[in-house]
Design a protein around this motif. Structure first.
Motif, PDB file in Angstrom:
ATOM      1  N   GLN A   1      15.979  -0.126   4.543  1.00  0.00           N
ATOM      2  CA  GLN A   1      15.827   1.314   4.785  1.00  0.00           C
ATOM      3  C   GLN A   1      14.603   1.919   4.093  1.00  0.00           C
ATOM      4  OE1 GLN A   1      20.406   2.154   4.090  1.00  0.00           O
ATOM      5  NE2 GLN A   1      19.366   4.019   4.759  1.00  0.00           N
ATOM      6  N   VAL A   2      14.029   1.183   3.144  1.00  0.00           N
ATOM      7  CA  VAL A   2      12.939   1.732   2.334  1.00  0.00           C
ATOM      8  C   VAL A   2      11.800   0.722   2.272  1.00  0.00           C
ATOM      9  CG1 VAL A   2      12.291   2.683   0.094  1.00  0.00           C
ATOM     10  CG2 VAL A   2      14.646   2.959   0.930  1.00  0.00           C
ATOM     11  N   LEU A   3      10.593   1.195   2.511  1.00  0.00           N
ATOM     12  CA  LEU A   3       9.432   0.323   2.366  1.00  0.00           C
ATOM     13  C   LEU A   3       8.273   1.104   1.761  1.00  0.00           C
ATOM     14  CD1 LEU A   3       7.193   1.045   4.778  1.00  0.00           C
ATOM     15  CD2 LEU A   3       8.802  -0.208   6.187  1.00  0.00           C
ATOM     16  N   GLY A   4       7.331   0.372   1.198  1.00  0.00           N
ATOM     17  CA  GLY A   4       6.157   1.004   0.604  1.00  0.00           C
ATOM     18  C   GLY A   4       4.948   0.093   0.712  1.00  0.00           C
ATOM     19  N   THR A   5       3.777   0.694   0.641  1.00  0.00           N
ATOM     20  CA  THR A   5       2.519  -0.044   0.732  1.00  0.00           C
ATOM     21  C   THR A   5       1.432   0.706  -0.014  1.00  0.00           C
ATOM     22  OG1 THR A   5       0.806  -0.863   2.244  1.00  0.00           O
ATOM     23  CG2 THR A   5       1.990   1.096   2.923  1.00  0.00           C
ATOM     24  N   TYR A   6       0.422  -0.011  -0.473  1.00  0.00           N
ATOM     25  CA  TYR A   6      -0.754   0.615  -1.079  1.00  0.00           C
ATOM     26  C   TYR A   6      -1.812   0.979  -0.034  1.00  0.00           C
ATOM     27  CZ  TYR A   6       0.153   0.140  -6.095  1.00  0.00           C
ATOM     28  OH  TYR A   6       0.642   0.299  -7.372  1.00  0.00           O
ATOM     29  N   LEU A   7      -1.614   0.590   1.222  1.00  0.00           N
ATOM     30  CA  LEU A   7      -2.672   0.722   2.234  1.00  0.00           C
ATOM     31  C   LEU A   7      -2.761   2.136   2.804  1.00  0.00           C
ATOM     32  CD1 LEU A   7      -2.613  -2.366   2.043  1.00  0.00           C
ATOM     33  CD2 LEU A   7      -2.938  -2.434   4.526  1.00  0.00           C
ATOM     34  N   HIS A   8      -3.840   2.831   2.447  1.00  0.00           N
ATOM     35  CA  HIS A   8      -4.195   4.058   3.156  1.00  0.00           C
ATOM     36  C   HIS A   8      -4.778   3.671   4.522  1.00  0.00           C
ATOM     37  CE1 HIS A   8      -3.574   6.740  -0.230  1.00  0.00           C
ATOM     38  NE2 HIS A   8      -4.297   5.942  -0.999  1.00  0.00           N
ATOM     39  N   GLY A   9      -4.598   4.561   5.493  1.00  0.00           N
ATOM     40  CA  GLY A   9      -5.137   4.301   6.821  1.00  0.00           C
ATOM     41  C   GLY A   9      -4.311   3.332   7.636  1.00  0.00           C
ATOM     42  N   ILE A  10      -3.112   2.992   7.171  1.00  0.00           N
ATOM     43  CA  ILE A  10      -2.299   1.995   7.854  1.00  0.00           C
ATOM     44  C   ILE A  10      -1.862   2.464   9.240  1.00  0.00           C
ATOM     45  CG2 ILE A  10      -0.117   2.803   6.823  1.00  0.00           C
ATOM     46  CD1 ILE A  10       0.699  -0.190   6.658  1.00  0.00           C
ATOM     47  N   PHE A  11      -1.774   3.788   9.440  1.00  0.00           N
ATOM     48  CA  PHE A  11      -1.325   4.310  10.732  1.00  0.00           C
ATOM     49  C   PHE A  11      -2.445   4.423  11.766  1.00  0.00           C
ATOM     50  CE2 PHE A  11       1.857   6.501   7.868  1.00  0.00           C
ATOM     51  CZ  PHE A  11       2.903   5.647   8.191  1.00  0.00           C
ATOM     52  N   ASP A  12      -3.669   4.087  11.377  1.00  0.00           N
ATOM     53  CA  ASP A  12      -4.785   4.229  12.322  1.00  0.00           C
ATOM     54  C   ASP A  12      -4.663   3.252  13.484  1.00  0.00           C
ATOM     55  OD1 ASP A  12      -5.708   6.177  10.668  1.00  0.00           O
ATOM     56  OD2 ASP A  12      -7.541   5.148  10.061  1.00  0.00           O
ATOM     57  N   ARG A  13      -3.886   2.190  13.322  1.00  0.00           N
ATOM     58  CA  ARG A  13      -3.650   1.229  14.402  1.00  0.00           C
ATOM     59  C   ARG A  13      -2.365   1.609  15.125  1.00  0.00           C
ATOM     60  NH1 ARG A  13      -6.323  -4.297  13.006  1.00  0.00           N
ATOM     61  NH2 ARG A  13      -5.091  -4.968  14.781  1.00  0.00           N
ATOM     62  N   SER A  14      -2.458   1.794  16.435  1.00  0.00           N
ATOM     63  CA  SER A  14      -1.323   2.284  17.214  1.00  0.00           C
ATOM     64  C   SER A  14      -0.148   1.315  17.206  1.00  0.00           C
ATOM     65  CB  SER A  14      -1.754   2.567  18.656  1.00  0.00           C
ATOM     66  OG  SER A  14      -2.270   1.403  19.274  1.00  0.00           O
ATOM     67  N   ASP A  15      -0.410   0.002  17.133  1.00  0.00           N
ATOM     68  CA  ASP A  15       0.700  -0.950  17.127  1.00  0.00           C
ATOM     69  C   ASP A  15       1.488  -0.875  15.824  1.00  0.00           C
ATOM     70  OD1 ASP A  15      -1.541  -1.914  15.861  1.00  0.00           O
ATOM     71  OD2 ASP A  15      -1.370  -3.967  16.590  1.00  0.00           O
ATOM     72  N   VAL A  16       0.826  -0.494  14.725  1.00  0.00           N
ATOM     73  CA  VAL A  16       1.539  -0.291  13.458  1.00  0.00           C
ATOM     74  C   VAL A  16       2.445   0.931  13.561  1.00  0.00           C
ATOM     75  CG1 VAL A  16       1.295   0.213  11.004  1.00  0.00           C
ATOM     76  CG2 VAL A  16      -0.257  -1.416  12.100  1.00  0.00           C
ATOM     77  N   VAL A  17       1.933   2.011  14.135  1.00  0.00           N
ATOM     78  CA  VAL A  17       2.738   3.220  14.322  1.00  0.00           C
ATOM     79  C   VAL A  17       3.972   2.898  15.165  1.00  0.00           C
ATOM     80  CG1 VAL A  17       2.791   5.556  15.289  1.00  0.00           C
ATOM     81  CG2 VAL A  17       0.739   4.739  14.107  1.00  0.00           C
ATOM     82  N   GLU A  18       3.773   2.146  16.231  1.00  0.00           N
ATOM     83  CA  GLU A  18       4.900   1.786  17.096  1.00  0.00           C
ATOM     84  C   GLU A  18       5.922   0.937  16.342  1.00  0.00           C
ATOM     85  OE1 GLU A  18       5.394   0.562  21.681  1.00  0.00           O
ATOM     86  OE2 GLU A  18       4.174  -0.840  20.514  1.00  0.00           O
ATOM     87  N   ALA A  19       5.439  -0.014  15.532  1.00  0.00           N
ATOM     88  CA  ALA A  19       6.347  -0.881  14.781  1.00  0.00           C
ATOM     89  C   ALA A  19       7.166  -0.078  13.773  1.00  0.00           C
ATOM     90  CB  ALA A  19       5.559  -1.979  14.076  1.00  0.00           C
TER      91      ALA A  19
END
Length: 485
Positions: A424-442
């Motif tokens: 239910q919870v996740l985290g990342t150090y990566l800024h800009g991770i949503f710039d790729r549409s397939d990441v947003v979809e995932a």
């Protein structure tokens, strides 16, 4: 093609007058004409920053302007970056690297130290490019900031560059802004001003003509053009949060982002905000984190202070209830650190030395240390049995020890982020991770939405820059600035 104007500075009557956008558009116009051009901002104060290929940190606006110029970004494009970490103090970054922290009064004298750094970077760019497009900061008419100025006319005088002044007519009072700004400059500074640009005009230009005639007669300076109000373009804000939605009525998922006092790199959420299937809501002081499918904790320049602020708002209780009811939570950079068990700052890197208990939603313990991680990265995110290519950039002082499963396998054989055992919870150090549409979809599928509209955020950025450049070519007298164009 060589430019007869080797440098041109865009100053504004106010903050958000359109300086960043105008410089980006002019960079694209010159690049179209095969002029090798680079953006430059002597001093920037912003919590939205980017990592350059040469391993430094600059304002995001200059990274976007470099994109517009079709060149790689460089630390020399923004040699002084100030990142506020309190109401009275800011971290000082010279040529991409953090040097010290000073308060507002101390920085007034510290500008003398900063000027040689600024001039060195400007010289580097002038040697490498045909033309340097320079962006000022705030307004040159801020009387209290004029001593030892390195951001506006102080730099223009030292570097001996011509200036144009832009004003936003949508704010109202545009002629007072332009006339008053010019009147408050010294005689030599007034002579340096070549003319004006009016930004964000709506309506029939003929109705504005009497005012333009008056301004030119009163000041002896030409109006180089009037730019129209442009709608629907996707370009990152320099610092202020842009909460404008594309269309929230048809949204399939509600994403809530709490706004911290020192929120950083909120441009991470532009790709979500501009997707019509995603209703992104920024929640501020006194509001609740409710009606969310996904809560995302953003980056922070002062993580422990912002975590304490989060608790004072009662948002920790909202997040706990959200998870208890089956909701999903994500953290980016500082938000990722907050989701862990402890944040230690023994050296006082961001605030007073000490430790703060995290939200305890991830088995992650962070210690803030001297020296920032500044890097562009790519790798593979593993989520719900899927493997998705990711890319982004890291800007953080913390080193995190992760006991949970890693979220991302980086190409340098390292790991990033974490995901909880309960999924239910996740985290990342990566800024800009949503710039790729397939990441947003995932991420949306992880929350429970099977499919969303695919938005190419990076392509939309290019389209926005071209839209601005098209408007400049149509409405500005470029021949008056560059006769050879």
């Amino acid at each position: 093609m060589q430019s007869t104007i080797k440098a041109l500075m865009v100053q504004g009557t106010t903050s958000d007058a359109g300086k960043s956008v105008l410089v980006a558009g002019l960079c694209r116009v010159l690049a179209r004409k095969n002029v090798k051009v680079a953006p430059f901002k002597p001093q920037n104060m912003a919590l939205n920053s980017a990592v350059t290929p040469d391993g430094g940190e600059i304002g995001r606006a200059q990274a976007v302007q470099a994109l517009a110029a079709n060149v790689q970004s460089s630390v020399h494009m923004n040699p002084v970056l100030l990142k506020p970490n309190s109401d009275m103090g800011a971290q000082v970054i010279f040529q991409g690297k953090a040097t010290t922290t000073v308060d507002a009064i101390g920085y007034q004298s510290y500008k003398k130290v900063a000027l040689p750094v600024v001039m060195e970077s400007f010289s580097v760019l002038q040697a490498q490019y045909d033309c340097v497009m320079i962006e000022g900061a705030g307004s040159p008419a801020e009387i209290n900031l004029r001593e030892n100025d390195i951001a506006n006319m102080g730099f223009a005088e030292e570097a001996d560059v011509p200036v144009i002044i832009v004003a936003d007519i949508d704010r109202g009072g545009v002629f007072a802004h332009l006339y008053g700004t010019l009147a408050l400059l010294s005689e030599s500074e007034q002579q340096r001003v070549k003319g004006f640009v009016i930004n964000r005009f709506r309506g029939d230009i003929s109705l504005l003509q009497p005012g333009l005639d008056w301004l030119e007669q009163k000041t002896g300076k030409p109006v180089f053009g009037v730019l129209p109000y442009l709608h629907g373009f996707d370009l990152e804000a320099e610092d202020a949060i842009n909460a404008q939605q594309v269309c929230s009525e048809q949204s399939k998922i509600n994403v809530v982002v709490p706004v911290f006092p020192r929120i950083s790199n909120h441009t991470d959420f532009d790709a979500l905000r501009l997707n019509p299937d995603i209703n992104l809501t920024y929640v501020g002081k006194g509001e609740r984190l409710t009606k969310a499918d996904l809560i995302i904790l953003p980056g922070s320049k002062s993580v422990r202070d912002d975590l304490n602020y989060l608790r004072r708002q009662g948002w920790d209780k909202d997040i706990s209830r959200h998870v208890r009811l089956g909701g999903k939570v994500m953290g980016i950079c500082g938000g990722f650190q907050m989701l862990g068990t402890m944040i230690h700052d023994p050296l006082g890197i961001e605030s007073a030395p000490g430790s703060t208990q995290g939200l305890g939603l991830l088995n992650v313990e962070t210690e803030l240390k001297d020296g920032k991680t500044l890097t562009n990265v790519s790798g593979t995110m593993h989520l719900d049995g899927k493997s998705i290519a990711v890319s982004g950039y890291e800007i953080h002082a913390g080193i995190s020890q992760v006991s949970d499963q890693a979220l991302i396998e980086l190409e340098n054989n390292q790991q990033d982020g974490a995901i909880s055992d309960c999924n239910q919870v996740l985290g990342t150090y990566l800024h800009g991770i949503f710039d790729r549409s397939d990441v947003v979809e995932a991420i949306c599928q992880w929350v429970g939405v099977e499919s969303i509209v695919q938005i190419d955020h990076r392509l939309n950025q290019q389209k926005a820059i071209d839209m601005i450049a098209d408007a400049i070519e149509q409405h500005l007298d470029l021949k008056a600035l560059w006769p050879e164009l």
